[in-house]
Design a protein around this motif. Structure first.
Motif, PDB file in Angstrom:
ATOM      1  N   GLU A 223     109.989  82.670 107.150  1.00  0.00           N
ATOM      2  CA  GLU A 223     110.247  81.955 108.276  1.00  0.00           C
ATOM      3  C   GLU A 223     111.774  81.949 108.598  1.00  0.00           C
ATOM      4  OE1 GLU A 223     106.044  79.620 108.858  1.00  0.00           O
ATOM      5  OE2 GLU A 223     107.999  78.930 108.068  1.00  0.00           O
TER       6      GLU A 223
ATOM      7  N   GLU B   4     113.520  85.204 109.083  1.00  0.00           N
ATOM      8  CA  GLU B   4     113.041  85.473 110.621  1.00  0.00           C
ATOM      9  C   GLU B   4     113.958  85.037 111.397  1.00  0.00           C
ATOM     10  OE1 GLU B   4     109.251  84.475 111.978  1.00  0.00           O
ATOM     11  OE2 GLU B   4     109.357  85.446 113.687  1.00  0.00           O
ATOM     12  N   THR B   5     114.183  83.939 111.399  1.00  0.00           N
ATOM     13  CA  THR B   5     115.048  82.958 112.381  1.00  0.00           C
ATOM     14  C   THR B   5     116.446  83.505 112.247  1.00  0.00           C
ATOM     15  OG1 THR B   5     113.742  80.846 112.334  1.00  0.00           O
ATOM     16  CG2 THR B   5     116.041  80.725 112.871  1.00  0.00           C
TER      17      THR B   5
ATOM     18  N   MET C 239     116.804  86.933 113.816  1.00  0.00           N
ATOM     19  CA  MET C 239     116.245  87.007 115.205  1.00  0.00           C
ATOM     20  C   MET C 239     117.780  86.619 116.033  1.00  0.00           C
ATOM     21  SD  MET C 239     112.879  84.800 115.880  1.00  0.00           S
ATOM     22  CE  MET C 239     112.084  85.224 117.456  1.00  0.00           C
ATOM     23  N   ILE C 240     118.448  85.844 115.136  1.00  0.00           N
ATOM     24  CA  ILE C 240     119.565  85.313 115.945  1.00  0.00           C
ATOM     25  C   ILE C 240     120.996  86.331 115.442  1.00  0.00           C
ATOM     26  CG2 ILE C 240     121.645  83.756 115.758  1.00  0.00           C
ATOM     27  CD1 ILE C 240     119.236  81.516 114.995  1.00  0.00           C
TER      28      ILE C 240
ATOM     29  N   LEU D 242     119.120  86.638 119.701  1.00  0.00           N
ATOM     30  CA  LEU D 242     118.545  85.441 120.148  1.00  0.00           C
ATOM     31  C   LEU D 242     119.711  84.677 120.611  1.00  0.00           C
ATOM     32  CD1 LEU D 242     116.221  83.631 120.721  1.00  0.00           C
ATOM     33  CD2 LEU D 242     116.174  83.003 118.434  1.00  0.00           C
TER      34      LEU D 242
ATOM     35  N   PHE E 296     107.210  82.004 122.562  1.00  0.00           N
ATOM     36  CA  PHE E 296     106.874  80.603 122.118  1.00  0.00           C
ATOM     37  C   PHE E 296     107.986  80.201 121.184  1.00  0.00           C
ATOM     38  CE2 PHE E 296     105.464  77.485 118.785  1.00  0.00           C
ATOM     39  CZ  PHE E 296     105.086  76.618 119.458  1.00  0.00           C
ATOM     40  N   LYS E 297     108.378  81.166 120.145  1.00  0.00           N
ATOM     41  CA  LYS E 297     109.579  80.610 119.242  1.00  0.00           C
ATOM     42  C   LYS E 297     110.818  80.583 120.114  1.00  0.00           C
ATOM     43  CE  LYS E 297     107.397  82.713 115.231  1.00  0.00           C
ATOM     44  NZ  LYS E 297     107.253  84.011 114.483  1.00  0.00           N
TER      45      LYS E 297
ATOM     46  N   ARG F 262     111.104  77.297 122.112  1.00  0.00           N
ATOM     47  CA  ARG F 262     111.056  76.125 121.074  1.00  0.00           C
ATOM     48  C   ARG F 262     112.760  75.947 120.782  1.00  0.00           C
ATOM     49  NH1 ARG F 262     107.158  72.279 119.790  1.00  0.00           N
ATOM     50  NH2 ARG F 262     107.597  72.597 117.745  1.00  0.00           N
ATOM     51  N   VAL F 263     113.442  76.924 120.946  1.00  0.00           N
ATOM     52  CA  VAL F 263     114.843  76.940 120.449  1.00  0.00           C
ATOM     53  C   VAL F 263     115.633  76.207 121.737  1.00  0.00           C
ATOM     54  CG1 VAL F 263     116.895  77.979 120.232  1.00  0.00           C
ATOM     55  CG2 VAL F 263     114.901  78.762 118.949  1.00  0.00           C
TER      56      VAL F 263
ATOM     57  N   LEU G  63     114.657  72.619 122.075  1.00  0.00           N
ATOM     58  CA  LEU G  63     115.504  71.737 120.924  1.00  0.00           C
ATOM     59  C   LEU G  63     116.946  71.593 121.591  1.00  0.00           C
ATOM     60  CD1 LEU G  63     115.871  70.776 118.004  1.00  0.00           C
ATOM     61  CD2 LEU G  63     116.532  72.964 117.400  1.00  0.00           C
TER      62      LEU G  63
ATOM     63  N   MET H  44     103.666  76.365 126.319  1.00  0.00           N
ATOM     64  CA  MET H  44     103.258  75.310 125.333  1.00  0.00           C
ATOM     65  C   MET H  44     104.468  74.815 124.368  1.00  0.00           C
ATOM     66  SD  MET H  44     100.269  75.606 122.487  1.00  0.00           S
ATOM     67  CE  MET H  44     100.538  74.392 121.063  1.00  0.00           C
TER      68      MET H  44
ATOM     69  N   PHE I 268     114.650  75.514 112.458  1.00  0.00           N
ATOM     70  CA  PHE I 268     113.658  75.915 111.613  1.00  0.00           C
ATOM     71  C   PHE I 268     112.243  75.297 112.098  1.00  0.00           C
ATOM     72  CE2 PHE I 268     117.527  77.028 109.372  1.00  0.00           C
ATOM     73  CZ  PHE I 268     117.507  78.344 109.377  1.00  0.00           C
TER      74      PHE I 268
ATOM     75  N   ALA J  94     111.433  73.414 114.446  1.00  0.00           N
ATOM     76  CA  ALA J  94     111.164  73.897 116.088  1.00  0.00           C
ATOM     77  C   ALA J  94     110.411  75.263 116.335  1.00  0.00           C
ATOM     78  CB  ALA J  94     112.539  73.670 116.985  1.00  0.00           C
ATOM     79  N   MET J  95     111.164  76.362 115.478  1.00  0.00           N
ATOM     80  CA  MET J  95     110.530  77.557 115.899  1.00  0.00           C
ATOM     81  C   MET J  95     109.099  77.993 115.061  1.00  0.00           C
ATOM     82  SD  MET J  95     113.964  80.112 115.690  1.00  0.00           S
ATOM     83  CE  MET J  95     113.172  81.585 116.327  1.00  0.00           C
ATOM     84  N   HIS J  96     108.858  77.370 113.975  1.00  0.00           N
ATOM     85  CA  HIS J  96     107.799  77.619 113.205  1.00  0.00           C
ATOM     86  C   HIS J  96     106.882  76.562 112.644  1.00  0.00           C
ATOM     87  CE1 HIS J  96     110.070  81.330 112.186  1.00  0.00           C
ATOM     88  NE2 HIS J  96     111.081  80.644 112.092  1.00  0.00           N
TER      89      HIS J  96
END
Lengths: 450, 89
Positions: free
Chosen positions: A6, A9-10, A13-14, A19, A246-247, A250-251, A254, A318, B83, B85-87
């Motif tokens: 994970e 992955e983040t 993505m950036i 992203l 969704f991901k 969420r960023v 935040l 969501m 992290f 927040a995203m996962h």
């Protein structure tokens, strides 16, 4: 506990798939700046913006550094200046104050040189509308919008006729700069009060004094996710887009929450829009092509865009406590390398773009047309787009640039996020009599909901 | 404040030692290390706690970026919240 997969992955993505958070936009109420004196109003406007948004850029950069994510733009939206300047009539003086404040605090754009005239315009509002071309010429950061229609009020065709002429005038006044004033103006149907995106951001009168709205982005992330399922069916495609949205959202949530806390402002909304940039790998058109189109603009484009838009919303809703703004996929031609290429190759026409606007946010966006396009054609184009918005109960918009001295096939270069636009052919079969009639197109029957 | 550090690049002698030394100099405590070679790329993830550090987040970030260019790898540090927040829901 977060696992290694994970985290990687983040980071990818950036780092690799673009992203980013497209904008943190602070909405500011300026109604308390109103004075009968234009000079006094302009001074108060300048001081309020600098006082409240002075730390916006530094805070945005700090959040970007803390989470390791680019925050591309920091912007301010304000109460429509048609209201703020009504008592003094000093609209241009206020426009200069907005521009000066924007430069002082280092933001990218300031929006709200706007009027909401979907049902009727007052004498003061008509005077305000007449100042828009000059305001966009003498300022660099100021963006302007006019709401010409709504589902509840119908379409104000008197204003639509006027806006066509204003766009032509703005193009002429900035003829030495690729008619760039037109890139900072948008005509809306069903404008929203909490939009963080330009050129259409303004701070609605139903909003609190100081509000943070965040617009996320990430077309590249969605495309990369789809590249991993080249043979999956469309149900799976939707699921993958939803998870990715969704991901991404969420960023945004935040960042919006953190920015609101740090700037002592209300948390407004997260806008779920997929906003492209001219950079390769950051294109909405390329997502549609990844779904299975040879090139954007052909048959199937509207269906693919509808699928994408819906899946982005379902995945994003969501992920955020308050979703708002425009929330959908953007299709600005000059800001999307896939769209630019499709226009160049002849695959994408204005007619297809108009159909696409029925299923996505927001409308005919950043489209350059020949400089000799008559004002009534532009007005009629706005009326068509407003009709789609009014009847379908959604926001639509027109941001076209009749590039002075340019003809179909030429290109204009705006630079930065605004990109470059091939001049598109547009039908000039005359709608003059229709536009000249004036009056209002009534609200549709389904507007009578009460 | 808890954060995750990612280190990626061409493998060579002394990457872990270099990063760990920098963190020690910053007063940042290492909570967990996970290191592997993924498709010929050195990949390390560290969970760290910066509460005991006298340096700001940006100063630690700058120091790590400098160390990264010395070692020929890319070092990034991010607050754990992004992290989560995203996962996590």
């Amino acid at each position: 506990m977060i696992n290694s997969h994970e985290i990687i992955e983040t980071v990818k993505m950036i780092g690799e798939h673009h992203l980013d958070v497209r904008t943190i936009t602070m909405g500011l109420n300026l109604l308390d700046c109103v004075s009968p004196s234009g000079k006094e109003t302009a001074t108060r406007v300048y001081e309020k913006i600098v006082r409240n948004a002075g730390n916006l850029v530094a805070t945005g950069d700090r959040i970007g550094s803390m989470y390791g994510i680019p925050i591309v733009n920091k912007r301010v939206s304000v109460t429509p200046i048609s209201l703020v300047g009504a008592s003094s009539g000093a609209y241009l003086e206020i426009a200069k104050a907005l521009d000066k404040a924007a430069k002082e605090i280092g933001i990218d754009f300031i929006g709200g040189y706007s009027a909401l005239v979907q049902k009727g315009a007052t004498d003061k509002e008509n005077a305000f509308l007449d100042t828009i071309p000059e305001a966009l010429t003498i300022t660099d950061k100021v963006c302007s919008s006019v709401n010409v229609a709504s589902t509840r009020a119908g379409i104000n065709m008197d204003v639509v006729a006027k806006v066509g002429k204003l766009i032509k005038e703005a193009a002429y006044l900035t003829r030495d700069r690729e008619s760039i004033a037109c890139a900072k103006f948008v005509a809306f149907a069903n404008a929203v009060e909490d939009n963080p995106f330009m050129a259409g951001a303004f701070h609605g009168v139903g909003e609190a004094d100081k509000v943070i709205n965040v617009g996320v982005s990430g077309p590249g992330v969605v495309k990369t996710a789809l590249e991993k399922i080249p043979d999956a069916d469309l149900s799976t495609v939707c699921e993958v887009i939803k998870k990715t949205a969704f991901k991404v959202t969420r960023v945004g949530q935040l960042v919006a929450q953190t920015a609101s806390d740090m700037l002592n402002a209300n948390f407004g909304i997260v806008d779920l829009s997929l906003a492209p940039t001219p950079v390769v790998g950051d294109s909405v058109a390329h997502i549609l092509e990844e779904i299975g189109l040879e090139q954007v603009g052909g048959c199937g484009t509207t269906a693919c865009l509808a699928l994408l838009n819906d899946a982005v919303k379902k995945g994003g809703i969501m992920a955020s406590s308050h979703v708002g703004g425009l929330s959908g996929a953007f299709i600005p031609v000059s800001e999307d390398i896939g769209m630019i290429n499709a226009v160049r190759s002849g695959a994408l026409s204005i007619q297809k773009l108009e159909a696409m606007t029925a299923v996505c946010s927001v409308g005919l966006d950043m489209i350059a047309i020949p400089g000799d396009t008559p004002a009534e054609v532009i007005s009629a184009l706005i009326a068509d787009e407003a009709a789609i918005g009014v009847v379908n109960n959604k926001t639509t918009a027109v941001r076209v640039i009749p590039a002075y001295g340019k003809k179909a096939g030429d290109e204009v270069e705006f630079g930065g996020l605004l990109g470059r636009a091939p001049i598109m052919d547009i039908s000039t079969v005359s709608p003059l009599k229709f536009v000249s009639r004036g009056g209002r197109i009534a609200a549709p029957v389904h507007a009578n909901k009460n | 404040m808890k954060a995750f550090i990612t280190v990626m690049g061409k493998d060579k002698v002394g990457i872990i030692a270099g990063v760990a030394t920098s963190l020690a100099e910053c007063g940042v405590n290492i909570l967990d290390i996970n290191q592997t070679i993924l498709q010929n790329t050195f990949t390390m993830i560290m969970a760290v706690e910066g509460a005991g550090s006298t340096l700001s987040f940006e100063e630690v970030q700058e120091k790590l970026a400098k160390k990264g260019s010395e070692l020929g790898v890319e070092i990034q540090i991010r607050h754990e919240d992004i992290f989560n927040a995203m996962h996590n829901i």
